[in-house]
Design a protein around this motif. Structure first.
Motif, PDB file in Angstrom:
ATOM      1  N   LYS A 157      -2.787   7.948  -7.463  1.00  0.00           N
ATOM      2  CA  LYS A 157      -1.721   8.044  -6.464  1.00  0.00           C
ATOM      3  C   LYS A 157      -0.417   7.370  -6.915  1.00  0.00           C
ATOM      4  O   LYS A 157       0.648   7.661  -6.391  1.00  0.00           O
ATOM      5  N   ASP A 174       1.763  -1.112   5.059  1.00  0.00           N
ATOM      6  CA  ASP A 174       1.404   0.131   5.746  1.00  0.00           C
ATOM      7  C   ASP A 174      -0.077   0.325   5.426  1.00  0.00           C
ATOM      8  O   ASP A 174      -0.436   0.986   4.463  1.00  0.00           O
ATOM      9  N   PRO A 195      -4.166   0.710   4.912  1.00  0.00           N
ATOM     10  CA  PRO A 195      -5.202   1.748   4.995  1.00  0.00           C
ATOM     11  C   PRO A 195      -5.885   1.587   6.360  1.00  0.00           C
ATOM     12  O   PRO A 195      -6.142   0.455   6.789  1.00  0.00           O
ATOM     13  N   GLN A 198      -2.684  -1.716  -8.433  1.00  0.00           N
ATOM     14  CA  GLN A 198      -3.081  -3.090  -8.116  1.00  0.00           C
ATOM     15  C   GLN A 198      -3.886  -3.111  -6.821  1.00  0.00           C
ATOM     16  O   GLN A 198      -3.496  -2.471  -5.840  1.00  0.00           O
ATOM     17  N   ASP A 199      -4.977  -3.833  -6.817  1.00  0.00           N
ATOM     18  CA  ASP A 199      -5.652  -4.129  -5.555  1.00  0.00           C
ATOM     19  C   ASP A 199      -4.823  -5.219  -4.880  1.00  0.00           C
ATOM     20  O   ASP A 199      -4.782  -6.357  -5.349  1.00  0.00           O
ATOM     21  N   SER A 200      -4.154  -4.869  -3.813  1.00  0.00           N
ATOM     22  CA  SER A 200      -3.195  -5.810  -3.210  1.00  0.00           C
ATOM     23  C   SER A 200      -3.857  -7.002  -2.546  1.00  0.00           C
ATOM     24  O   SER A 200      -3.177  -7.977  -2.229  1.00  0.00           O
ATOM     25  N   CYS A 238       0.890  -1.179   0.000  1.00  0.00           N
ATOM     26  CA  CYS A 238       0.000   0.000   0.000  1.00  0.00           C
ATOM     27  C   CYS A 238       0.918   1.216   0.000  1.00  0.00           C
ATOM     28  O   CYS A 238       1.161   1.827   1.036  1.00  0.00           O
ATOM     29  N   ALA A 239       1.428   1.563  -1.152  1.00  0.00           N
ATOM     30  CA  ALA A 239       2.647   2.373  -1.205  1.00  0.00           C
ATOM     31  C   ALA A 239       2.450   3.882  -1.370  1.00  0.00           C
ATOM     32  O   ALA A 239       3.337   4.651  -1.007  1.00  0.00           O
ATOM     33  N   ALA A 240       1.340   4.320  -1.943  1.00  0.00           N
ATOM     34  CA  ALA A 240       1.213   5.744  -2.287  1.00  0.00           C
ATOM     35  C   ALA A 240       1.041   6.608  -1.040  1.00  0.00           C
ATOM     36  O   ALA A 240       0.377   6.175  -0.096  1.00  0.00           O
ATOM     37  N   PRO A 241       1.605   7.806  -1.039  1.00  0.00           N
ATOM     38  CA  PRO A 241       2.366   8.482  -2.100  1.00  0.00           C
ATOM     39  C   PRO A 241       3.842   8.091  -2.191  1.00  0.00           C
ATOM     40  O   PRO A 241       4.580   8.673  -2.958  1.00  0.00           O
ATOM     41  N   GLY A 242       4.290   7.149  -1.396  1.00  0.00           N
ATOM     42  CA  GLY A 242       5.650   6.648  -1.591  1.00  0.00           C
ATOM     43  C   GLY A 242       6.659   7.116  -0.569  1.00  0.00           C
ATOM     44  O   GLY A 242       7.858   6.939  -0.771  1.00  0.00           O
ATOM     45  N   GLY A 243       6.205   7.699   0.548  1.00  0.00           N
ATOM     46  CA  GLY A 243       7.151   8.143   1.587  1.00  0.00           C
ATOM     47  C   GLY A 243       8.010   6.977   2.070  1.00  0.00           C
ATOM     48  O   GLY A 243       9.239   7.073   2.135  1.00  0.00           O
ATOM     49  N   LYS A 244       7.340   5.877   2.404  1.00  0.00           N
ATOM     50  CA  LYS A 244       8.102   4.727   2.932  1.00  0.00           C
ATOM     51  C   LYS A 244       8.781   3.969   1.800  1.00  0.00           C
ATOM     52  O   LYS A 244       9.889   3.454   1.971  1.00  0.00           O
ATOM     53  N   ASP A 252      -0.340   0.117  -5.378  1.00  0.00           N
ATOM     54  CA  ASP A 252      -1.420   0.870  -4.745  1.00  0.00           C
ATOM     55  C   ASP A 252      -2.657   0.738  -5.626  1.00  0.00           C
ATOM     56  O   ASP A 252      -2.558   0.673  -6.843  1.00  0.00           O
ATOM     57  N   LYS A 253      -3.795   0.712  -4.942  1.00  0.00           N
ATOM     58  CA  LYS A 253      -5.068   0.521  -5.641  1.00  0.00           C
ATOM     59  C   LYS A 253      -5.438   1.750  -6.475  1.00  0.00           C
ATOM     60  O   LYS A 253      -6.133   1.645  -7.472  1.00  0.00           O
TER      61      LYS A 253
END
Ligand SMILES: C[S@@+](CC[C@H](N)C(=O)[O-])C[C@H]1O[C@@H](n2cnc3c(N)ncnc32)[C@H](O)[C@@H]1O
Length: 449
Positions: A257, A320, A322, A278-280, A228-234, A252-253
């Motif tokens: 984003k 990470d 939602p 992608q829906d993870s 669940c990566a967006a916006p990509g801080g981690k 990220d779904k």
């Protein structure tokens, strides 16, 4: 505010007494510490500290920029919140809620964030800036807005109504916040200054978010998945910890984003990150599709390159998740209802199933949320340990949060290994480790069978 009722309802014997007033004050106040994650791929913390100190030296009482005693790739800047009380004046300028929150954390107001300026206000005028709490103020409104609003400070107008509202996408600084409600240093612009090296030198991030990357401990040869990566801080932190080598796959779904992940990777000069919409919950498949089986007979080696993936594919996985985001600070308005808060655990469990399946034996995963809610934190880990006997909660090398709560089958060691941050109870004791957003981190390893 409704979200306060939610948190009060969720509080149990672990939280102790929290008065509603204390909680509201805590959540509306930004943390006193600004954390800058150094872009270690392009610069060092020593160089960046000197540059930030030089840029801040123009301030009347410049804050000190410090290293953190345990986290090696961040800089800590303490704000002076209590200089003097700032009172609103007239005229009132309206900004969107996101812009208001950025101002509370030290930003100036940029043009896209401005929604209303009364007629007759001109460049150079001193104005009061208000956040539009319900998002109901019409863009370009030319009188003082009478709806629900929250004062965030006073500033000098740098663009007039025409500049802001008669062009499609307005650009540039619109209000210089000379008297913000809280004196947080404005650091974003210093990091963006790319005259010398071409890439952004650091990334503003909350301390617990930075810890997620360290808890994962990715190595430069690893294949890492961020579910669940967006916006990509981690994601970008993981890419930096891997010294821009190996491979980070970011999912990220939300299609819109994904662009943010790509932009952030580019700004930081990272080339080891690939992002997919992608829906993870459906990112793991049990069998290789036929066309890939055929391909495998001719290919020398096939690392998974795009979703969906086969089980046991990744060295490291970040989930990470939602979540109800009740720990975000500052927050000025949160219409979330208890029913919605309670709905997150179901999605988190589905995502956890994917993560646990995709992790290779001997690999490590990190589960995190930015909420205080036990049902989205310890209860998810308790459920996962029951379902996956191969998973073990594990310590990671930086211990600065509070332990998790002891529930279900969680042992004392499990709870000590988990880290919780930013409990409202702690609003009195202020250091960079406790005065932060509400957050939960749990690191798990899949044992080799
Ligand atoms: C807490 S945010 C992630 C923040 C991010 N890790 C960072 O540090 O910048 C959660 C993200 O999960 C995404 N999301 C929600 N449901 C998802 C799903 N089923 N599959 C993949 N991503 C999902 C949301 O779009 C959102 O961007």
């Amino acid at each position: 505010m409704e979200f306060i009722l939610c948190i009060s309802d969720l509080k149990n014997e672990h939280e102790g007494p929290i008065s509603k007033e204390m909680l509201v004050k805590h959540l509306k106040t930004p943390p006193h510490f600004t954390i800058i994650r150094v872009n270690t791929v392009t610069t060092s913390k020593e160089i960046l500290r000197d540059e930030i100190e030089e840029a801040l030296s123009m301030m009347i009482s410049p804050p000190v920029v410090q290293f953190h005693h345990k986290v090696h790739d961040i800089l800590v800047v303490k704000s002076n919140h209590a200089i003097e009380k700032v009172e609103p004046i007239h005229p009132h300028v309206m900004v969107g809620l996101g812009c208001a929150i950025a101002i509370l954390r030290g930003a100036n107001a940029y043009s896209p964030g401005i929604t209303a300026i009364p007629n007759g206000v001109v460049i150079g005028d001193k104005v009061s800036v208000f956040g539009d709490l319900l998002g109901q103020c019409k863009r370009g409104w030319n009188k003082e807005y009478e709806g629900k609003k929250y004062f965030v400070g006073n500033g000098l107008l740098l663009q007039n109504r025409q500049d802001l509202f008669s062009v499609g996408v307005p650009k540039g600084l619109a209000i210089n916040m000379i008297e913000p409600l809280f004196y947080c240093p404005s650091i974003g612009d210093i990091l963006l200054d790319n005259k010398t090296i071409g890439f952004q030198k650091g990334f503003l991030q909350n301390l617990p978010s930075v810890l997620c990357g360290h808890a994962l401990n990715p190595q430069s040869h690893h294949l890492v998945l961020d579910l669940c990566a967006a916006p990509g801080g981690k994601t970008t932190h993981i890419g930096s910890l891997m010294e821009n080598k190996g491979s980070v796959i970011a999912l990220d779904k939300s299609a819109s984003k994904i662009k943010q992940i790509q932009e952030n990777s580019e700004k930081l000069g990272l080339t080891n990150i690939t992002a997919f919409v992608q829906d993870s919950t459906t990112a793991c498949i049990m069998e290789k599709p036929e066309h890939l089986q055929e391909y495998e007979t001719t290919a020398v080696a096939s690392l998974p390159t795009s979703p969906p993936f086969l089980p046991n594919s990744f060295d490291r996985i970040l989930l990470d998740a939602p979540c109800s985001a009740l720990g975000q600070r500052p927050q000025l308005y949160n219409p979330i209802r208890l029913k919605e808060v309670q709905s997150f655990a179901r999605l988190q469990k589905k995502l956890f199933l994917t993560a646990a399946q995709l992790l290779r034996p001997g690999g490590r995963m990190v589960y995190s949320t930015c909420t205080y809610n036990i049902a989205e934190n310890e209860e998810i880990i308790d459920w996962a340990l029951g379902l996956f006997p191969s998973l073990r909660v594990t310590n990671f090398n930086i211990q600065i949060g509070k332990p998790g709560y002891r529930i279900g089958r969680l042992t004392e060691e499990d709870c000590i290994a988990m880290q919780r941050f930013g409990s409202p109870n702690e609003s009195v004791s202020m250091d960079e480790n406790s005065d932060t957003i509400g957050f939960f981190i749990c690191c798990l390893e899949k044992i080799l069978s």
